[in-house]
Design an enzyme around this catalytic site. Structure first.
Site: not given
Ligand SMILES: Cc1cc2nc3c(=O)[nH]c(=O)nc-3n(C[C@H](O)[C@H](O)[C@H](O)COP(=O)(O)OP(=O)(O)OC[C@H]3O[C@@H](n4cnc5c(N)ncnc54)[C@H](O)[C@@H]3O)c2cc1C
Length: 601
Positions: A441
């Site tokens: 989220e």
């Molecule tokens: C168990 C689980 C359930 C999930 N359920 C859902 C779901 O139901 N539906 C869905 O769509 N997704 C879901 N997700 C996905 C989840 O919402 C994302 O993993 C999350 O939003 C982070 O995206 P990412 O993993 O691509 O990380 P990235 O976007 O690659 O981010 C990696 C790190 O960089 C930081 N970062 C990135 N951009 C910025 C910025 N602009 N400023 C500051 N910091 C930044 C982030 O805070 C994070 O610490 C789920 C994930 C898991 C593991």
């Protein structure tokens, strides 16, 4: 095996005595929320979650979900029966609109259920939790036809919902999504692409799954301005509205992950699946944000929910486990050793947990009331005030609540010593389960930027000014009362640190945006610390009044006063240190080149 008791006394204190929910009876939807009804919902929800959901929590963790060759997914033993009982009892209908089969009760009561179910069994609670998010997006942006076709069965729990944003190459930066939506010529779209990490994406609990999917139409801008939202049912409905033809969406795999094993986290392949646009073309992200905002509050609740169940078990353990003697001399001389509960360091951890969970509960239930007031308050001014406050507080509830909730769950594991590290006692599951809430989220770093980069400055800072005014007013009144004065003065100091930090951002972040990024996490934590302090002051005020009335459960109210003082002494000073970190700016954080991070052998 760990146990769970729903904290119904504390919930009733917050709902009835702090928020005085029954006094809003003149608002639409609140008329049914009579004091009797409120107490019945709280008690029955607590009973259901403790007796039906908690007993299958550990089994859910042990067995997890199973994906079969045909792409179907089986949930852990006991989940299907528990879900059936959930639907039959009508729990999913509680705070949903009556016109679609809901009970129309205030969101405050819906949040009570979210807390209890999320505490008893987080992995299970996510199935109805995501459905509720999908329902809110369809209510806000769906056509009348879509509402009629999907809402009644989603609200009853016969069908579930999901939220599909994330793709392999993008999670935070949704402007990059690649999933395509091509018009079929009959008003529907063919959806093609891959979504990952989709919670509750495939399972055996319901006869249909309604996926809400972000995708781009041909020629749409290559940014967040080109995203549209689609309903993609697992089974396309026939002319009678019943699930019929299998749609082109399949589960390619489920993730092996750290926690919430009972919830299927799916990779979903969309292969020309039939989808229906929700709301306007290219306005999908705004529609999805309606769902996300509701979900973010729900995730904030998850933060303190795992802390709560871990705390309950840690208290039992600390009273039972005997090691060493009290520093002031044996507390139980007849026994070989005293319970570890006598050691101040163990008390420190337990008190931290107690004051955090109780004030987070107050904050979240107050937040739910603001959600209700945003739509239902009588005057436009009250509606605007509620909207401003809940918009501002959402990233704090989600970001601070889950950061701190994880810390607390971790400390509760510490109370068990080595026994917390082994699986048998169940404590390590609470820590593992709570970890995800900091990530999904919108990861907490992104929550901090939402707070500092958007919410603080929006409308000329109207929301943060309203927040300061609300707390200033409470402090001024409390300083006149001798018993509340120490808490009020400490809160005033912490609020002063927050005001100074806000000013520092105003004076420095424009010149160098990295200063904002470098301090955002600290600011979010200052605001969390201050906000919970505000709720402790308010709870102390109510407790004091009750004590003057000589209530039956005097000990309950006295504990509130002690806890308010503990919070004021132990948590509020953090605001000063956090402010100093924030004011350090970004110079040394950003100075080193990438090569300097490489490890030299
Ligand atoms: C168990 C689980 C359930 C999930 N359920 C859902 C779901 O139901 N539906 C869905 O769509 N997704 C879901 N997700 C996905 C989840 O919402 C994302 O993993 C999350 O939003 C982070 O995206 P990412 O993993 O691509 O990380 P990235 O976007 O690659 O981010 C990696 C790190 O960089 C930081 N970062 C990135 N951009 C910025 C910025 N602009 N400023 C500051 N910091 C930044 C982030 O805070 C994070 O610490 C789920 C994930 C898991 C593991």
């Amino acid at each position: 095996m760990p146990t769970y008791t729903a904290p119904t006394r504390d919930t009733r204190f917050i709902v009835n005595e702090l928020l005085d929910l029954a006094s809003y009876g003149n608002l639409p939807g609140f008329e049914n929320a009579t004091p009797d009804m409120i107490d019945t919902v709280i008690n029955e929800a607590g009973k259901f979650c403790a007796e039906v959901l908690a007993p299958v929590n550990q089994a859910g963790d042990e067995h997890g979900c199973t994906r079969h060759e045909d792409g179907s997914v089986t949930t852990p033993p006991g989940f299907k029966e528990a879900y059936q009982a959930y639907v039959e009892s009508g729990w999913g209908t509680l705070a949903q609109p009556e016109e679609f089969g809901g009970q129309g009760l205030p969101h405050v009561l819906g949040f009570v259920l979210e807390e209890y179910s999320g505490t008893a069994n987080q992995a299970f609670a996510m199935y109805p939790g995501l459905t509720a998010g999908a329902i809110s997006a369809i209510i806000a942006k769906g056509s009348d036809e879509q509402k009629a076709a999907f809402l009644p069965k989603m609200i009853s729990g016969e069908w579930s919902g999901t939220m599909n944003l994330t793709e392999p190459h993008c999670g935070t930066d949704l402007g990059m999504i690649r999933t395509k939506a091509v018009p079929n010529g009959d008003g529907s779209y063919a959806i093609t692409g891959t979504k990952i990490f989709i919670s509750a994406g495939e399972h055996d609990l319901t006869s249909n799954i309604i996926h809400l999917v972000l995708a781009k139409t041909p020629g749409a801008p290559d940014s967040t301005k080109g995203i549209s939202l689609f309903i993609v049912p697992k089974f396309v409905l026939d002319e009678n509205g019943e699930p019929a033809q299998r749609n082109g969406v399949t589960c390619g795999s489920i993730e092996k992950k750290m926690g919430i094993h009972g919830n299927a986290t799916c990779l979903l392949n969309y292969d020309g699946a039939t989808g229906y646009m929700v709301g306007e073309e290219n306005k999908g992200l705004a529609a999805m944000f309606i769902m996300m905002n509701a979900a973010r509050l729900g995730v904030g609740i998850q933060g303190y929910a795992q802390a709560e169940v871990a705390y309950q078990n840690a208290v039992t353990y600390a009273l039972d486990r005997r090691q060493g003697r009290a520093l002031t001399g044996p507390a139980e001389p007849e026994a070989k050793a005293d319970p570890i509960f006598v050691h101040p360091d163990v008390r420190r951890m337990l008190m931290d947990a107690k004051v955090f969970t109780e004030s987070m509960r107050a904050l979240c239930l107050w937040g739910a009331l603001q959600v209700d007031l945003t739509h239902k308050a009588q005057t436009a001014e009250e509606r605007e005030q509620a909207d401003l406050l809940i918009g501002l507080m959402t990233p704090v509830i989600k970001g601070y609540g889950t950061d701190k909730g994880y810390d607390i769950a971790n400390n509760m594991q510490q109370v068990y010593g080595g026994h917390g590290y082994v699986r048998e006692w169940g404590m390590e599951q609470f820590v593992r389960d709570s970890r995800i809430a900091m990530i999904y989220e919108g990861a907490n770093g992104v929550q901090a930027m939402d707070l500092c980069g958007r919410k603080l400055a929006a409308n000329g800072g109207k929301a943060i000014q309203a927040f300061f005014a609300m707390i200033d007013e409470e402090i001024a009144a409390a300083k006149q009362v001798a018993e509340l004065k120490p808490v009020a003065e400490r809160l005033e100091k912490a609020l002063g640190e927050q005001k100074a930090a806000t000013m520092w951002f105003m004076q420095n972040a424009m010149a160098n945006p990295n200063h904002l990024g470098a301090g955002a996490h600290h600011y979010m934590h200052i605001m969390g610390v201050v906000t919970l302090g505000f709720f402790w002051l308010r709870m102390a005020k109510v407790a004091l009044t009750k004590l003057a009335d000589e209530p039956e459960d005097k000990a309950f109210y006295e504990a509130k006063l002690v806890s308010a003082n503990y919070y004021a002494e132990r948590f509020l000073p953090d605001a000063g240190a956090l402010r100093r970190k924030l004011e350090a700016g970004s110079e040394y954080m950003m100075k080193l080149p990438a090569e300097a991070f490489a490890t030299a052998a």
